[in-house]
Structure formats: C-alpha cells, structure tokens
Design a protein around this motif. Structure first.
Motif, PDB file in Angstrom:
ATOM      1  N   PRO A   1      66.338  55.230  24.450  1.00 11.03           N
ATOM      2  CA  PRO A   1      65.837  53.958  23.684  1.00 11.03           C
ATOM      3  C   PRO A   1      67.068  53.111  23.430  1.00 11.03           C
ATOM      4  O   PRO A   1      67.974  53.400  23.423  1.00 11.03           O
ATOM      5  N   TYR A   2      66.500  51.689  23.496  1.00 10.01           N
ATOM      6  CA  TYR A   2      67.321  50.601  23.284  1.00 10.01           C
ATOM      7  C   TYR A   2      68.394  50.299  24.385  1.00 10.01           C
ATOM      8  O   TYR A   2      69.248  49.365  24.168  1.00 10.01           O
ATOM      9  N   MET A   3      68.024  51.015  25.357  1.00 11.21           N
ATOM     10  CA  MET A   3      68.948  50.558  26.504  1.00 11.21           C
ATOM     11  C   MET A   3      68.089  49.208  27.249  1.00 11.21           C
ATOM     12  O   MET A   3      66.966  49.252  27.315  1.00 11.21           O
TER      13      MET A   3
ATOM     14  N   GLY B   1      57.889  45.711  34.747  1.00 16.29           N
ATOM     15  CA  GLY B   1      57.759  45.976  33.092  1.00 16.29           C
ATOM     16  C   GLY B   1      58.079  44.786  32.494  1.00 16.29           C
ATOM     17  O   GLY B   1      58.774  43.765  32.729  1.00 16.29           O
ATOM     18  N   GLU B   2      57.256  44.835  31.298  1.00 18.90           N
ATOM     19  CA  GLU B   2      57.403  43.692  30.205  1.00 18.90           C
ATOM     20  C   GLU B   2      58.532  44.105  29.021  1.00 18.90           C
ATOM     21  O   GLU B   2      58.274  45.305  28.698  1.00 18.90           O
ATOM     22  N   PRO B   3      59.420  43.275  29.020  1.00 20.80           N
ATOM     23  CA  PRO B   3      60.618  43.840  28.091  1.00 20.80           C
ATOM     24  C   PRO B   3      60.269  44.407  26.976  1.00 20.80           C
ATOM     25  O   PRO B   3      60.719  45.708  26.487  1.00 20.80           O
ATOM     26  N   LYS B   4      59.446  43.809  25.875  1.00 19.85           N
ATOM     27  CA  LYS B   4      59.176  44.574  24.668  1.00 19.85           C
ATOM     28  C   LYS B   4      58.272  45.739  24.805  1.00 19.85           C
ATOM     29  O   LYS B   4      58.591  46.834  24.140  1.00 19.85           O
ATOM     30  N   SER B   5      57.282  45.773  25.603  1.00 20.07           N
ATOM     31  CA  SER B   5      56.323  46.937  25.777  1.00 20.07           C
ATOM     32  C   SER B   5      57.455  48.031  26.377  1.00 20.07           C
ATOM     33  O   SER B   5      57.154  49.301  26.190  1.00 20.07           O
TER      34      SER B   5
ATOM     35  N   LEU C   1      67.827  42.560  19.524  1.00 17.62           N
ATOM     36  CA  LEU C   1      68.979  42.192  19.948  1.00 17.62           C
ATOM     37  C   LEU C   1      69.711  43.193  20.803  1.00 17.62           C
ATOM     38  O   LEU C   1      70.571  42.840  21.527  1.00 17.62           O
ATOM     39  N   PHE C   2      69.189  44.518  20.920  1.00 15.11           N
ATOM     40  CA  PHE C   2      69.546  45.370  21.905  1.00 15.11           C
ATOM     41  C   PHE C   2      68.841  45.442  23.129  1.00 15.11           C
ATOM     42  O   PHE C   2      69.529  45.252  24.423  1.00 15.11           O
ATOM     43  N   TRP C   3      67.624  45.686  22.911  1.00 16.73           N
ATOM     44  CA  TRP C   3      66.696  45.906  24.204  1.00 16.73           C
ATOM     45  C   TRP C   3      66.469  44.659  25.014  1.00 16.73           C
ATOM     46  O   TRP C   3      66.239  44.598  26.165  1.00 16.73           O
TER      47      TRP C   3
END
Length: 432
Positions: free
Chosen positions: A387-389, A408-412, A106-108
C-alpha cells in the motif's frame, strides 16, 4: 533622575512596538501528521494544516529520494476552511498530482523526476522519508517529515548466505512458532525486502529469496533450477521459530509461475499467492530432477509501439495451449494440494494476467480442485506493490531491453494495492 528621563522615550517606543507586533501577528502555520510522524509504510496517516487564514490558497508538496538517488515528487492545491485549516481526509484537492478527497494522495501520486523509474527500496532496515512542505504564493510556510518504517521493534533482519541460497530472513519477536512464507519478486531475480518485512510484522517468518542478479549471484541466467527453490523451502522450515506445517508463497509477475511450479512439484506448500502471473513457465526453461519445463516466450511480432514510442507487450504471450510446441510449458497445477489466491490487474500491460489466471483456475476446476480464489481489479496496472507505493505506469523491461507500458490508472491502482494487501494477509492467516 536625568538618566531615567532619557530612557523613558526609548522604553515607551519599544513597548508600543512590541504590543503592535503581537496584536497584528497570526498563529504560526503548522503541519501535523497523525497519529504520529513515524509509522509503518503500509499504514495510512492523516495530514492537517492549521494556522492559515480562512479561504487561504495553499500548495502541499511531497518529496522522497530513493535508494538510487532518484527524486519522487507530488503536489496538491487546497483552500483553507473557515477555521484556517486543511485536512486531507476531508478537503478537496483542486489541482496538482491528483484531485478530490485523497487522504494518501501525496504518497501514491508521486512521480520520478527521471521518467520510467520505479521507487527503489532494497534494504528494509532503513525507513522511507517523505518530506512535506506547505507553500503560499511560492513561500514555504511550514514543513514536516513522515518516517515510514518497515521493520517492527524486535523483528530480526537476517541476511542469508547459506550454500547457494541468497536473500533476507525476517523473524518476528516472540517465541513462535510462526507460519513460514517464501517471498519471491519479479523478473530480475532480486529480493523485495519491504513486502517481506511488513509481512513479518503480521506474525510470519518471511524468507525474501533471490534467484539471480543479487549480490554474488549471476547477473543473467538462461535457465532456472527448481531444486534451488526447494532448498529455500527446506531452509525456512529448519528455522527454530517456523511451524513445521505447510509453507506459504507470495509472488508477482515472473516469480508467479515459479510459485505455481513450487506448489505443483514440491511438498509442504500450503498457500500460494500469485500477483499478475502467467499460467505457463515463462522466459527461462525450468529444470527439476530429470524434468525440463520449457520457457514460454511468445511472439515478438505481437509487440505494439505506442505513439509515445513506448512498447506495449501485453499480447506478446498468446494462449500457450494453442500450439503443440508450447503446451508443455503450461504448469500442471492440478498436481498441487495447496490453496491459491490469484490477484489480477485488468489493465496489466505486461501480459494478459487476467486470461492466465482464468486459465489456471479453469485447469484447477477441471481436475476437481476447489481451493482457489481470483480477485480482479479492472483498472490496476502490473506492479501491484504494498500500500501507498507510487504507481509505476512504465519502465525498462529486461525481457525486451526497452521501456514498456505497465498500465493502470493511478488512483484505482492505489486503492487496489490497499485492498489486495488486506486480502493477502487474510489468505495467509487462514491457510497457514
């Protein structure tokens, strides 16, 4: 006696209604953020819901309004377990902004309501507030706010206006002396206080140094002076709590080639972190004493326009060693005596940072240098933040005055930011 008889039916009805109400009510739904609803921005938290009915479908929403008033939002859908609980560290999101088990999803995964915006946090003295809601059938069941701080208790945030130097100094509590770090941000020349403040929490005195576009500094420039950054290093070394040994640098994007130049020409640089940088001096000519390193600007004909209309500028900069006229823009990092850490995103669409990092490492190796390391994250994008930005897939680029894709792929990308942050701290601790 008559008045008592008149009251008996009234009393009897209310007691019966009360008992009926108590027996039919369910426990209140509660959203908990552990270990605390207040934490540092680079810390992970555990989010749990309790008080639901077993197998209840619930939606979790996250929202934050940044320093420019832009709202960032994320959502995820979950099903409560047999105990009526949802635990983001164990349970699967079946839809929304992400799927799967993602404790910090829910953050990234937050995205801006206005396309192409980057979450802006200039002043680290105030926290980021992330507001959560749990909803069932569109009705809010409960809500909570996570207060994500940057500055530890006792850390001093000192705005710097010293001669022509501008920026912010972060000084940890305690007598010291502490290692000193210069923090440089991207094209635009302003400061990144969140990263600097979080590094100060780890025991570094950090000078977030602006180089244009900040406060009373020029909004645009056509050249940069290395003497300015030399002044910044000397100013940091003069601070009473700073170790007199070597200084570290953390940089990203355009500021990375500035960091390489500082390491190559200035004394007392002991450790240099370059995140998605170029091996040549990019964009602006760099002046130092009687020397000028020309700016490497590449070929705009290499720009591609995607179907969405957004530009892909990854290949605008070719190999600076290909042509005689651009070889002089390559930074002679073999002159440096410091340690290097290159952080590389394999899907960086701003430029080919993997190629440039490999070129820099090859140049060091060819000159007998061994104190360097390169870490690559194959599916991460250009803006490798703390982290988590939230990941920024696209945005306005000042060099081309248009919206570009950053990759970039969001999760990776989120996982890469966590790992890179750990490596950066370890690197600075080891070499400073």
């Amino acid at each position: 006696m008559a008045w008592f008889l008149r009251l008996r039916p009234f009393s009897h009805i209310n007691v019966r209604q009360l008992c009926s109400s108590l027996s039919s009510s369910s426990p209140a739904v509660r959203l908990r953020i552990s270990p605390s609803s207040t934490c540092f921005f680079d810390e992970a938290v555990q989010i749990k819901l309790s008080g639901l009915s077993p197998k209840d479908a619930v939606e979790l929403r996250a929202k934050h309004k940044d320093d420019k008033g832009v709202e960032f939002k994320a959502s995820a859908t979950y099903q409560a377990d047999e105990h009526g609980e949802v635990d983001l560290s164990r349970h699967v999101s079946t839809g929304g902004s992400y799927t799967g088990v993602e404790p910090m999803g829910l953050f990234w995964s937050m995205l801006p309501e206005i396309p192409h915006k980057k979450l802006l946090k200039r002043d680290a003295s105030s926290p980021v507030l992330v507001h959560f809601q749990a909803l069932r059938h569109g009705k809010v069941l409960t809500e909570e706010t996570n207060v994500r701080r940057f500055i530890a208790d006792g850390t001093h945030r000192v705005p710097v206006k010293h001669g022509r130097l501008r920026g912010t100094l972060f000084i940890p509590p305690g007598e010291g002396p502490f290692p000193g770090v210069i923090d440089l941000y991207t094209l635009g020349g302003t400061v990144c206080e969140p990263r600097a403040a979080l590094l100060a929490n780890r025991g570094f005195v950090v000078f977030a140094l602006a180089f244009y576009g900040y406060q009373d500094m020029p909004k645009t420039v056509d050249k940069l002076d290395l003497e300015y950054f030399e002044e910044g290093v000397k100013f940091l070394q003069m601070q009473p709590k700073v170790k007199k040994s070597g200084i570290g640098i953390v940089s990203m994007s355009k500021s990375g080639d500035l960091a390489l130049s500082m390491a190559s020409f200035l004394p007392d640089i002991a450790a240099t972190v370059c995140i998605n940088t170029c091996s040549a001096n990019s964009v602006f000519p760099l002046h130092y004493k009687n020397m000028i390193i020309p700016g490497f600007v590449g070929d705009r004909k290499r720009v591609r326009v995607l179907k969405s209309g957004i530009l892909d500028i990854r290949d605008i900069l070719n190999d600076p060693m290909e042509e005689e006229k651009t070889r002089s823009s390559v930074i002679p990092i073999e002159r440096a005596s410091c340690s290097f850490l290159f952080i590389v995103s394999g899907d960086d669409r701003n430029w080919n940072s993997a190629f440039f990092a490999e070129q820099a490492c090859s140049r060091l190796k060819a000159h007998g240098k061994t104190d360097y390391d390169m870490v690559t994250y194959p599916t991460a994008g250009h803006f490798m933040e703390i982290p988590y930005m939230p990941h920024q897939p696209s945005g306005f680029h000042a060099a081309v005055s248009q919206v570009v894709v950053f990759g970039g792929e969001p999760k990776s990308h989120a996982d890469a930011q966590v790992d890179a942050w750990r490596r950066i701290q370890s690197f600075l601790e080891s070499h400073l």
